[in-house]
Design a protein around this motif. Structure first.
Motif, short mmCIF file in Angstrom:
data_model
loop_
_atom_site.label_atom_id
_atom_site.label_comp_id
_atom_site.label_asym_id
_atom_site.label_seq_id
_atom_site.Cartn_x
_atom_site.Cartn_y
_atom_site.Cartn_z
N LEU A 1 0.85 -1.18 0.00
CA LEU A 1 0.00 0.00 0.00
C LEU A 1 0.89 1.23 0.00
CD1 LEU A 1 -2.94 0.93 0.21
CD2 LEU A 1 -2.68 0.91 2.68
N ASN A 2 0.85 2.00 -1.08
CA ASN A 2 1.74 3.15 -1.21
C ASN A 2 1.03 4.49 -1.07
OD1 ASN A 2 3.98 1.50 -1.72
ND2 ASN A 2 3.36 1.28 -3.84
N GLU A 3 -0.22 4.56 -1.43
CA GLU A 3 -0.97 5.81 -1.37
C GLU A 3 -2.30 5.56 -0.68
OE1 GLU A 3 -1.29 7.68 -5.17
OE2 GLU A 3 0.80 7.34 -5.64
N TYR A 4 -2.66 6.42 0.25
CA TYR A 4 -3.93 6.26 0.93
C TYR A 4 -4.38 7.59 1.53
CZ TYR A 4 -0.40 5.37 4.53
OH TYR A 4 0.71 5.44 5.33
N THR A 5 -5.68 7.72 1.71
CA THR A 5 -6.27 8.91 2.29
C THR A 5 -6.26 8.77 3.81
OG1 THR A 5 -7.69 9.15 0.35
CG2 THR A 5 -8.31 10.40 2.31
N LEU A 6 -5.75 9.77 4.48
CA LEU A 6 -5.65 9.74 5.93
C LEU A 6 -6.79 10.48 6.62
CD1 LEU A 6 -1.84 10.49 6.13
CD2 LEU A 6 -2.95 8.28 6.48
N ALA A 7 -7.30 11.53 5.99
CA ALA A 7 -8.35 12.33 6.63
C ALA A 7 -9.10 13.15 5.59
CB ALA A 7 -7.75 13.26 7.68
N ILE A 8 -10.34 13.45 5.92
CA ILE A 8 -11.17 14.37 5.15
C ILE A 8 -11.48 15.53 6.07
CG2 ILE A 8 -13.38 14.71 3.98
CD1 ILE A 8 -13.38 11.60 3.55
N ILE A 9 -11.23 16.74 5.60
CA ILE A 9 -11.55 17.94 6.37
C ILE A 9 -12.53 18.75 5.54
CG2 ILE A 9 -10.65 19.96 7.58
CD1 ILE A 9 -8.21 17.38 6.50
N THR A 10 -13.65 19.13 6.15
CA THR A 10 -14.69 19.79 5.38
C THR A 10 -15.48 20.80 6.21
OG1 THR A 10 -16.61 19.39 3.96
CG2 THR A 10 -16.38 17.95 5.86
N THR A 11 -16.06 21.75 5.52
CA THR A 11 -17.00 22.67 6.16
C THR A 11 -18.44 22.19 5.95
OG1 THR A 11 -17.04 24.04 4.16
CG2 THR A 11 -15.51 24.69 5.90
N ASP A 12 -18.62 21.13 5.16
CA ASP A 12 -19.95 20.59 4.84
C ASP A 12 -20.37 19.61 5.92
OD1 ASP A 12 -22.22 19.45 3.80
OD2 ASP A 12 -21.32 18.85 1.89
N GLN A 13 -21.30 20.02 6.75
CA GLN A 13 -21.77 19.19 7.86
C GLN A 13 -22.57 17.97 7.40
OE1 GLN A 13 -20.90 19.76 11.12
NE2 GLN A 13 -19.62 21.44 10.37
N ASN A 14 -22.92 17.91 6.12
CA ASN A 14 -23.69 16.78 5.60
C ASN A 14 -22.81 15.59 5.22
OD1 ASN A 14 -26.23 18.07 5.77
ND2 ASN A 14 -25.74 19.23 3.92
N ILE A 15 -21.51 15.79 5.14
CA ILE A 15 -20.60 14.69 4.82
C ILE A 15 -20.44 13.82 6.06
CG2 ILE A 15 -18.22 14.08 4.23
CD1 ILE A 15 -18.13 16.47 2.40
N LYS A 16 -20.70 12.53 5.90
CA LYS A 16 -20.61 11.59 7.01
C LYS A 16 -19.51 10.58 6.77
CE LYS A 16 -24.24 13.47 8.79
NZ LYS A 16 -23.98 14.67 9.49
N ASN A 17 -19.04 9.97 7.82
CA ASN A 17 -18.00 8.95 7.74
C ASN A 17 -18.64 7.62 7.37
OD1 ASN A 17 -16.03 7.06 8.13
ND2 ASN A 17 -15.32 7.89 10.06
N ILE A 18 -18.44 7.20 6.12
CA ILE A 18 -19.01 5.93 5.69
C ILE A 18 -17.91 4.93 5.31
CG2 ILE A 18 -21.19 5.31 4.65
CD1 ILE A 18 -21.10 7.64 2.88
N GLY A 19 -16.77 5.37 4.91
CA GLY A 19 -15.76 4.47 4.39
C GLY A 19 -14.60 4.17 5.31
N GLY A 20 -14.64 4.60 6.52
CA GLY A 20 -13.55 4.31 7.44
C GLY A 20 -12.52 5.42 7.58
N CYS A 21 -12.53 6.37 6.66
CA CYS A 21 -11.61 7.50 6.73
C CYS A 21 -12.21 8.55 7.68
CB CYS A 21 -11.40 8.08 5.34
SG CYS A 21 -10.19 9.40 5.31
N PRO A 22 -11.44 9.04 8.64
CA PRO A 22 -12.01 10.02 9.57
C PRO A 22 -12.36 11.34 8.88
CG PRO A 22 -9.67 9.74 9.97
CD PRO A 22 -10.05 8.73 8.94
N VAL A 23 -13.48 11.91 9.31
CA VAL A 23 -13.95 13.20 8.79
C VAL A 23 -13.85 14.22 9.91
CG1 VAL A 23 -15.90 14.47 7.82
CG2 VAL A 23 -15.55 12.06 7.20
N PHE A 24 -13.19 15.33 9.62
CA PHE A 24 -13.07 16.43 10.58
C PHE A 24 -13.82 17.63 10.02
CE2 PHE A 24 -9.43 13.69 11.09
CZ PHE A 24 -9.34 13.55 12.46
N TYR A 25 -14.61 18.28 10.86
CA TYR A 25 -15.41 19.42 10.43
C TYR A 25 -14.74 20.73 10.82
CZ TYR A 25 -18.83 15.77 9.77
OH TYR A 25 -19.46 14.62 9.36
#
Length: 66
Positions: free
Chosen positions: A7-31
């Motif tokens: 595994l060489n490339e992977y997403t570590l975090a999602i940072i968003t201002t959109d409160q409608n985005i939810k954590n569905i795939g295991g990647c942490p979401v920060f608002y």
């Protein structure tokens, strides 16, 4: 025959201002509260994990490890 296996490339975090985005795939979401908070959180997270920040959409950034 030096194949790069693993595994060489992977997403570590999602940072968003959109409160409608939810954590569905295991990647942490920060608002974030606003654009300034969004940039600040993304850059701090990227520094901590030696990752890169990429813009996915207006108000949504991801931190990835290349």
């Amino acid at each position: 025959m030096g194949m790069n296996v693993g595994l060489n490339e992977y997403t570590l975090a999602i940072i968003t201002t959109d409160q409608n985005i939810k954590n569905i795939g295991g990647c942490p979401v920060f608002y974030a509260d606003d654009s300034k908070d969004l940039q600040n959180k993304a850059m701090l997270m990227a520094k901590c994990v030696s990752g890169m920040v990429h813009e996915i959409d207006k108000g949504t950034l991801i931190v990835v490890k290349h």
